[in-house]
Enzyme design. Structure first.
Site, PDB file in Angstrom:
ATOM      1  N   ASN A 149       0.799  -1.221   0.000  1.00 28.03           N
ATOM      2  CA  ASN A 149       0.000   0.000   0.000  1.00 28.03           C
ATOM      3  C   ASN A 149       0.836   1.277   0.000  1.00 28.03           C
ATOM      4  O   ASN A 149       0.296   2.382  -0.135  1.00 28.03           O
ATOM      5  CB  ASN A 149      -0.937   0.021   1.216  1.00 28.03           C
ATOM      6  CG  ASN A 149      -0.169  -0.020   2.522  1.00 28.03           C
ATOM      7  OD1 ASN A 149       0.258  -1.081   2.951  1.00 28.03           O
ATOM      8  ND2 ASN A 149       0.024   1.124   3.161  1.00 28.03           N
ATOM      9  N   SER A 150       2.165   1.176   0.145  1.00 28.25           N
ATOM     10  CA  SER A 150       2.988   2.386   0.147  1.00 28.25           C
ATOM     11  C   SER A 150       4.412   2.043  -0.244  1.00 28.25           C
ATOM     12  O   SER A 150       4.804   0.872  -0.294  1.00 28.25           O
ATOM     13  CB  SER A 150       2.977   3.053   1.535  1.00 28.25           C
ATOM     14  OG  SER A 150       3.576   2.200   2.499  1.00 28.25           O
ATOM     15  N   GLY A 151       5.191   3.089  -0.532  1.00 30.40           N
ATOM     16  CA  GLY A 151       6.609   2.928  -0.785  1.00 30.40           C
ATOM     17  C   GLY A 151       6.934   2.000  -1.937  1.00 30.40           C
ATOM     18  O   GLY A 151       6.283   2.001  -2.985  1.00 30.40           O
ATOM     19  N   ILE A 152       7.966   1.190  -1.739  1.00 29.76           N
ATOM     20  CA  ILE A 152       8.424   0.274  -2.771  1.00 29.76           C
ATOM     21  C   ILE A 152       7.337  -0.735  -3.132  1.00 29.76           C
ATOM     22  O   ILE A 152       7.177  -1.107  -4.291  1.00 29.76           O
ATOM     23  CB  ILE A 152       9.697  -0.450  -2.295  1.00 29.76           C
ATOM     24  CG1 ILE A 152      10.823   0.566  -2.078  1.00 29.76           C
ATOM     25  CG2 ILE A 152      10.137  -1.521  -3.286  1.00 29.76           C
ATOM     26  CD1 ILE A 152      12.014   0.013  -1.347  1.00 29.76           C
ATOM     27  N   TYR A 199      16.974  -4.617  12.936  1.00 27.23           N
ATOM     28  CA  TYR A 199      16.631  -4.581  11.515  1.00 27.23           C
ATOM     29  C   TYR A 199      17.691  -5.313  10.690  1.00 27.23           C
ATOM     30  O   TYR A 199      17.367  -6.115   9.807  1.00 27.23           O
ATOM     31  CB  TYR A 199      16.511  -3.127  11.069  1.00 27.23           C
ATOM     32  CG  TYR A 199      16.201  -2.942   9.604  1.00 27.23           C
ATOM     33  CD1 TYR A 199      14.906  -3.123   9.127  1.00 27.23           C
ATOM     34  CD2 TYR A 199      17.202  -2.573   8.705  1.00 27.23           C
ATOM     35  CE1 TYR A 199      14.617  -2.950   7.774  1.00 27.23           C
ATOM     36  CE2 TYR A 199      16.920  -2.395   7.362  1.00 27.23           C
ATOM     37  CZ  TYR A 199      15.633  -2.577   6.899  1.00 27.23           C
ATOM     38  OH  TYR A 199      15.345  -2.406   5.564  1.00 27.23           O
ATOM     39  N   SER A 215      18.124  -5.962   2.538  1.00 29.91           N
ATOM     40  CA  SER A 215      18.838  -4.704   2.611  1.00 29.91           C
ATOM     41  C   SER A 215      20.331  -4.962   2.684  1.00 29.91           C
ATOM     42  O   SER A 215      20.781  -5.978   3.214  1.00 29.91           O
ATOM     43  CB  SER A 215      18.398  -3.898   3.835  1.00 29.91           C
ATOM     44  OG  SER A 215      19.240  -2.779   4.032  1.00 29.91           O
TER      45      SER A 215
END
Length: 352
Positions: free
Chosen positions: A130-133, A290, A257
């Site tokens: 729903n957002s970003g990438i 993370y 990442s």
């Protein structure tokens, strides 16, 4: 030349012009073929030059490819309100030659990567779409014809994302389903609801994630960054593994990442220390949590590929880019400040 004259092929000034009784057509995927109405036959080679050609690029703006009641391909010009059997791209055909792969860089968009691809027979499942990438990925797949399902915890924001995509193309097949990776129960319920749809999964994008958020435990008693970024996706893939096998060839893409390089999961004896994955509050550092979750993503994807590639399922991890601006950093003011400074020099993903 005598043979051409006998065949009626010498009455045009250009080698590319077709002789009487011939018509140039194209297939759904853009390959050009030639129909001889006198002899009621078709062939791939140009009747005069013997060359094969294909249509170059996407359809012009405002055009759409459809199929009539007889199953023949037609082209609809929505701007001028007309329909034709002639592919407008045939004005820009190229010879069938080996084309070197295009080189992509940090300025390349997802739409450029998928240019010319027909994904109308594919079902794509994206977490956090729903957002970003995730939204950019969902939009790119949907605009190339895929049936896209957004697995999100916030259905209100997911619905806004669907509307945003369908504003660009009203026929985009996009829908939302509830899936909260912070709840293993929710992941299992999502998997069962999805299986009830009797749909395949050709592409599963494990995209959702959180970063730099305060320490908290999920309802399952696990540190939230670890569960949302890794464990929830791990369970999701396991629950859908039978669907992936039936959908082969299929692929799993895990968004990881480059920060996975700045951590380790081993103790002083060189063995995996499971306590590092879900640490107590006093031993918690958000960025380190993370990094560890992203390292788990890569280890998981590698093992998944080893086990499932013989069954036609590939698995890969992807690093989305250094300092790419998204809203994932919103929980930590310092990271938000750094991203604000870097934003003019990065790609910006839309948020909903």
């Amino acid at each position: 030349m005598a043979a051409l004259k006998y065949a009626g092929m010498d009455d045009t000034d250009s080698d590319d012009e077709l002789p009487p009784g011939w018509e140039e057509r194209s297939t759904k995927d853009g390959w050009v073929y030639y129909a001889n109405h006198d002899e009621m036959k078709t062939q791939w080679e140009h009747p005069k030059t013997g060359k094969k050609k294909r249509c170059a690029g996407d359809l012009p703006y405002g055009w759409e490819q459809e199929t009539d009641e007889k199953g023949q391909i037609i082209y609809v010009d929505h701007i001028n309100k007309r329909t034709t059997y002639f592919d407008p791209r045939q004005a820009f055909t190229v010879e069938d030659v080996v084309v070197k792969p295009k080189r992509y860089d940090g300025n390349t968009s997802a739409l450029e990567i998928l240019q010319g691809r027909d994904l109308s027979d594919k079902v794509v499942l994206i977490t956090g779409g729903n957002s970003g990438i995730g939204l950019e990925t969902a939009k790119s797949f949907a605009l190339h014809g895929a049936h896209v399902i957004l697995a999100c915890r916030n259905l209100s924001r997911a619905s806004k994302a669907v509307n945003l995509i369908q504003q660009e193309w009203h026929k985009a097949r996009v829908e939302t389903m509830m899936c909260d990776l912070a709840s293993l129960r929710s992941v299992r319920e999502f998997a069962e609801s999805f299986k009830a749809k009797k749909l395949p999964v050709h592409i599963l994008v494990c995209n959702a994630g959180v970063c730099t958020q305060p320490w908290s435990l999920t309802e399952d008693g696990l540190e939230s960054t670890f569960q949302i970024c890794h464990l929830g996706h791990f369970l999701l893939v396991q629950c859908l593994q039978d669907v992936l096998r039936r959908s082969a060839p299929a692929r799993v893409v895990v968004v990881s990442s480059e920060s996975h390089r700045f951590t380790d999961l081993l103790d002083s004896c060189g063995k995996v220390d499971l306590a590092l994955l879900s640490p107590p509050r006093k031993e918690y550092w958000s960025m380190l949590a993370y990094n560890r979750a992203k390292l788990c993503n890569i280890l998981f994807s590698n093992e998944l590929h080893r086990r499932l590639s013989p069954h036609g399922i590939t698995s890969n991890t992807v690093h989305p880019g250094n300092m790419m601006y998204t809203s994932i950093h919103r929980s930590w003011w310092l990271m938000s400040f750094l991203f604000m400074l870097a934003r003019p020099f990065t790609k910006s993903m839309p948020s909903v």
